[in-house]
Design a protein around this motif. Structure first.
Motif, PDB file in Angstrom:
ATOM      1  N   ALA A   1      -9.739  42.792  58.909  1.00  0.00           N
ATOM      2  CA  ALA A   1      -9.990  44.078  59.454  1.00  0.00           C
ATOM      3  C   ALA A   1      -9.297  44.319  60.653  1.00  0.00           C
ATOM      4  N   PHE A   2      -8.376  45.488  61.029  1.00  0.00           N
ATOM      5  CA  PHE A   2      -7.713  45.485  62.056  1.00  0.00           C
ATOM      6  C   PHE A   2      -7.488  47.313  62.439  1.00  0.00           C
ATOM      7  N   ASP A   3      -7.326  47.441  63.467  1.00  0.00           N
ATOM      8  CA  ASP A   3      -7.407  48.986  63.829  1.00  0.00           C
ATOM      9  C   ASP A   3      -6.303  49.811  63.474  1.00  0.00           C
ATOM     10  N   LEU A   4      -6.305  50.370  62.335  1.00  0.00           N
ATOM     11  CA  LEU A   4      -5.220  51.194  61.989  1.00  0.00           C
ATOM     12  C   LEU A   4      -4.901  52.300  62.487  1.00  0.00           C
ATOM     13  N   GLU A   5      -5.639  52.739  63.765  1.00  0.00           N
ATOM     14  CA  GLU A   5      -5.372  53.913  64.559  1.00  0.00           C
ATOM     15  C   GLU A   5      -4.172  53.278  65.488  1.00  0.00           C
ATOM     16  N   THR A   6      -4.226  52.015  66.049  1.00  0.00           N
ATOM     17  CA  THR A   6      -3.116  51.661  66.940  1.00  0.00           C
ATOM     18  C   THR A   6      -2.270  50.679  66.331  1.00  0.00           C
ATOM     19  N   PHE A   7      -2.086  50.329  64.912  1.00  0.00           N
ATOM     20  CA  PHE A   7      -1.530  49.384  64.349  1.00  0.00           C
ATOM     21  C   PHE A   7       0.071  50.178  64.289  1.00  0.00           C
ATOM     22  N   PRO A   8       1.062  49.615  64.968  1.00  0.00           N
ATOM     23  CA  PRO A   8       2.498  49.994  65.153  1.00  0.00           C
ATOM     24  C   PRO A   8       3.269  50.200  63.736  1.00  0.00           C
ATOM     25  N   LYS A   9       2.695  50.999  62.899  1.00  0.00           N
ATOM     26  CA  LYS A   9       3.321  51.413  61.561  1.00  0.00           C
ATOM     27  C   LYS A   9       4.904  51.747  61.698  1.00  0.00           C
ATOM     28  N   VAL A  10       5.257  52.705  62.732  1.00  0.00           N
ATOM     29  CA  VAL A  10       6.719  52.964  62.799  1.00  0.00           C
ATOM     30  C   VAL A  10       7.427  51.827  63.190  1.00  0.00           C
ATOM     31  N   GLY A  11       7.076  51.055  64.261  1.00  0.00           N
ATOM     32  CA  GLY A  11       7.422  49.920  64.580  1.00  0.00           C
ATOM     33  C   GLY A  11       7.781  48.823  63.585  1.00  0.00           C
ATOM     34  N   CYS A  12       6.704  48.628  62.866  1.00  0.00           N
ATOM     35  CA  CYS A  12       6.823  47.366  61.868  1.00  0.00           C
ATOM     36  C   CYS A  12       7.909  47.987  60.800  1.00  0.00           C
ATOM     37  N   PHE A  13       7.833  49.336  60.188  1.00  0.00           N
ATOM     38  CA  PHE A  13       8.833  49.574  59.285  1.00  0.00           C
ATOM     39  C   PHE A  13      10.465  49.292  59.709  1.00  0.00           C
ATOM     40  N   PHE A  14      10.492  49.862  61.115  1.00  0.00           N
ATOM     41  CA  PHE A  14      11.896  49.631  61.636  1.00  0.00           C
ATOM     42  C   PHE A  14      12.302  48.366  62.027  1.00  0.00           C
ATOM     43  N   ALA A  15      11.067  47.541  62.294  1.00  0.00           N
ATOM     44  CA  ALA A  15      11.357  46.067  62.303  1.00  0.00           C
ATOM     45  C   ALA A  15      12.126  45.508  60.953  1.00  0.00           C
ATOM     46  N   VAL A  16      11.498  46.050  59.965  1.00  0.00           N
ATOM     47  CA  VAL A  16      12.053  45.480  58.744  1.00  0.00           C
ATOM     48  C   VAL A  16      13.502  45.942  58.637  1.00  0.00           C
ATOM     49  N   VAL A  17      13.841  47.102  58.905  1.00  0.00           N
ATOM     50  CA  VAL A  17      15.265  47.617  58.853  1.00  0.00           C
ATOM     51  C   VAL A  17      16.019  46.831  59.826  1.00  0.00           C
ATOM     52  N   LEU A  18      15.506  46.491  61.054  1.00  0.00           N
ATOM     53  CA  LEU A  18      16.305  45.670  62.000  1.00  0.00           C
ATOM     54  C   LEU A  18      16.709  44.308  61.335  1.00  0.00           C
ATOM     55  N   GLY A  19      15.772  43.779  60.449  1.00  0.00           N
ATOM     56  CA  GLY A  19      15.873  42.243  59.843  1.00  0.00           C
ATOM     57  C   GLY A  19      17.053  42.781  59.030  1.00  0.00           C
ATOM     58  N   LEU A  20      17.059  43.657  57.985  1.00  0.00           N
ATOM     59  CA  LEU A  20      18.237  44.046  57.061  1.00  0.00           C
ATOM     60  C   LEU A  20      19.418  43.966  57.751  1.00  0.00           C
ATOM     61  N   LEU A  21      19.507  44.941  58.808  1.00  0.00           N
ATOM     62  CA  LEU A  21      20.673  44.848  59.568  1.00  0.00           C
ATOM     63  C   LEU A  21      21.424  43.701  60.301  1.00  0.00           C
ATOM     64  N   ASP A  22      20.329  42.743  60.740  1.00  0.00           N
ATOM     65  CA  ASP A  22      20.707  41.379  61.252  1.00  0.00           C
ATOM     66  C   ASP A  22      21.344  40.642  59.827  1.00  0.00           C
ATOM     67  N   TRP A  23      20.767  40.825  58.912  1.00  0.00           N
ATOM     68  CA  TRP A  23      21.031  40.076  57.717  1.00  0.00           C
ATOM     69  C   TRP A  23      22.357  40.529  57.151  1.00  0.00           C
ATOM     70  N   GLY A  24      22.649  41.831  57.200  1.00  0.00           N
ATOM     71  CA  GLY A  24      23.846  42.252  56.926  1.00  0.00           C
ATOM     72  C   GLY A  24      25.144  41.897  58.009  1.00  0.00           C
ATOM     73  N   GLN A  25      24.490  41.894  59.036  1.00  0.00           N
ATOM     74  CA  GLN A  25      25.578  41.290  60.050  1.00  0.00           C
ATOM     75  C   GLN A  25      25.897  39.889  60.151  1.00  0.00           C
ATOM     76  N   LYS A  26      24.986  39.100  59.615  1.00  0.00           N
ATOM     77  CA  LYS A  26      24.992  37.776  59.486  1.00  0.00           C
ATOM     78  C   LYS A  26      26.060  37.435  58.256  1.00  0.00           C
ATOM     79  N   LYS A  27      26.110  38.370  57.213  1.00  0.00           N
ATOM     80  CA  LYS A  27      26.910  38.376  55.994  1.00  0.00           C
ATOM     81  C   LYS A  27      28.363  38.901  56.564  1.00  0.00           C
ATOM     82  N   GLN A  28      28.480  39.687  57.508  1.00  0.00           N
ATOM     83  CA  GLN A  28      29.537  40.180  58.049  1.00  0.00           C
ATOM     84  C   GLN A  28      30.036  41.561  57.064  1.00  0.00           C
TER      85      GLN A  28
END
Length: 330
Positions: free
Chosen positions: A260-287
């Motif tokens: 159990a964790f506090d869903l009200e303060t859980f950073p849903k937006v930040g976590c979603f875009f952290a995944v997006v950032l990971g995909l961007l980094d992966w694409g940059q790594k692949k040039q």
């Protein structure tokens, strides 16, 4: 200049500009005179696609990823607030992403602003969380500081030139301790540097081993990332005792598949875009969409689509009253 790698600068204006060049002044990248001074003789305003790319990417990292994760991280590392074990585990991941997005975001903005002025700075981060060794991590994380520590501390101590392996290990450990103290006179920074020194020493005998299977390389990347994230807990904690308590709670959180964790303060937006950032980094790594690539073909349109998406993400999800950059305090 001492090693005769660069002639003495005779222009007081260029020297003053080098000392005060604002894009990289506060948090890097740490530029050397031999790379920056020659460019000041050819200053010219240039509105380029590459500059816009780095500036947009930097603001996305800072305002959309780092600043949306910041309130959750602040809560987790607040010694006056008690949260569950699973929250501490999520907090470890959140801060690892926050500090990367925050610091590399500043470096990307600095790189882009400098390009608008006709000056090219060095890229300070190259997808560090895709590193498959701790040595590779430090070649990808805060690259300018890593090279500075290597040239002026590690090499000054003798580097790996000694025939005695223990001397090399000593030099690695002392270099990382200096890197820890560079961030501040606190035991948490000392322990953070010592842990990274120990990790570099532990992996050194196996650095030459070749990994032929992508699955094994991925597992090694996960291994390196999790040790780096654990070390960042010590880095972020306000005291050694708090770091030990958080690490103990993380150990308990790992054993809970569902917690159990506090869903009200859980950073849903930040976590979603952290995944997006990971995909961007992966694409940059692949040039796939590096900004210096050709403007023709699918890479151009992919880059255009990504920049458009990042712009609207900043507009709709960016935190416009976020905190200052983390590394401004160091």
């Amino acid at each position: 200049m001492y090693h005769c790698r660069l002639n003495a600068e005779k222009s007081i204006i260029n020297l003053a500009l080098y000392v005060s060049f604002f894009p990289q002044l506060i948090a890097g990248p740490i530029e050397r005179a031999r790379d920056l001074l020659p460019q000041f003789n050819q200053l010219k305003l240039r509105f380029s696609q590459e500059a816009i790319y780095w500036i947009t990417l930097g603001f996305f990292k800072k305002m959309v990823v780092a600043d949306n994760l910041a309130p959750f991280v602040e809560k987790i590392f607040n010694p006056d607030i008690q949260v569950g074990a699973v929250d501490y585990l999520w907090g470890m991941y959140a801060f690892a992403i926050q500090v990367y997005a925050d610091f590399s975001g500043y470096s990307d903005i600095a790189l882009g602003v400098a390009l608008l002025l006709g000056v090219r700075l060095h890229q300070n981060f190259r997808q560090p969380y895709f590193a498959s060794s701790f040595q590779e991590f430090w070649r990808r994380w805060h690259i300018s500081l890593s090279f500075w520590l290597r040239d002026y501390v590690y090499f000054a101590l003798g580097g790996s030139q000694s025939k005695r392996t223990l001397f090399t290990y000593r030099n690695l450990l002392l270099t990382m301790l200096v890197g820890g103290l560079w961030h501040g006179a606190s035991w948490t920074f000392v322990l953070w540097g010592a842990l990274h020194g120990a990790l570099l020493i532990t992996e050194r005998p196996w650095l030459g081993a070749t990994i032929h299977y992508p699955a094994l390389r991925f597992l090694k990347q996960c291994w390196v990332f999790h040790w780096v994230a654990l070390a960042f807990v010590i880095f972020r904690a306000k005291s050694v005792s708090q770091a030990i308590e958080i690490l103990r709670q993380i150990g308990e959180g790992i054993g809970q598949i569902v917690g159990a964790f506090d869903l009200e303060t859980f950073p849903k937006v930040g976590c979603f875009f952290a995944v997006v950032l990971g995909l961007l980094d992966w694409g940059q790594k692949k040039q796939w969409f590096i900004p210096t690539a050709s403007n023709n073909g699918w890479r151009y349109w992919l880059r255009f689509g990504i920049l458009t998406g990042l712009f609207w993400a900043i507009m709709f999800f960016g935190v416009f009253r976020g905190a200052q950059f983390i590394y401004f305090q160091f």
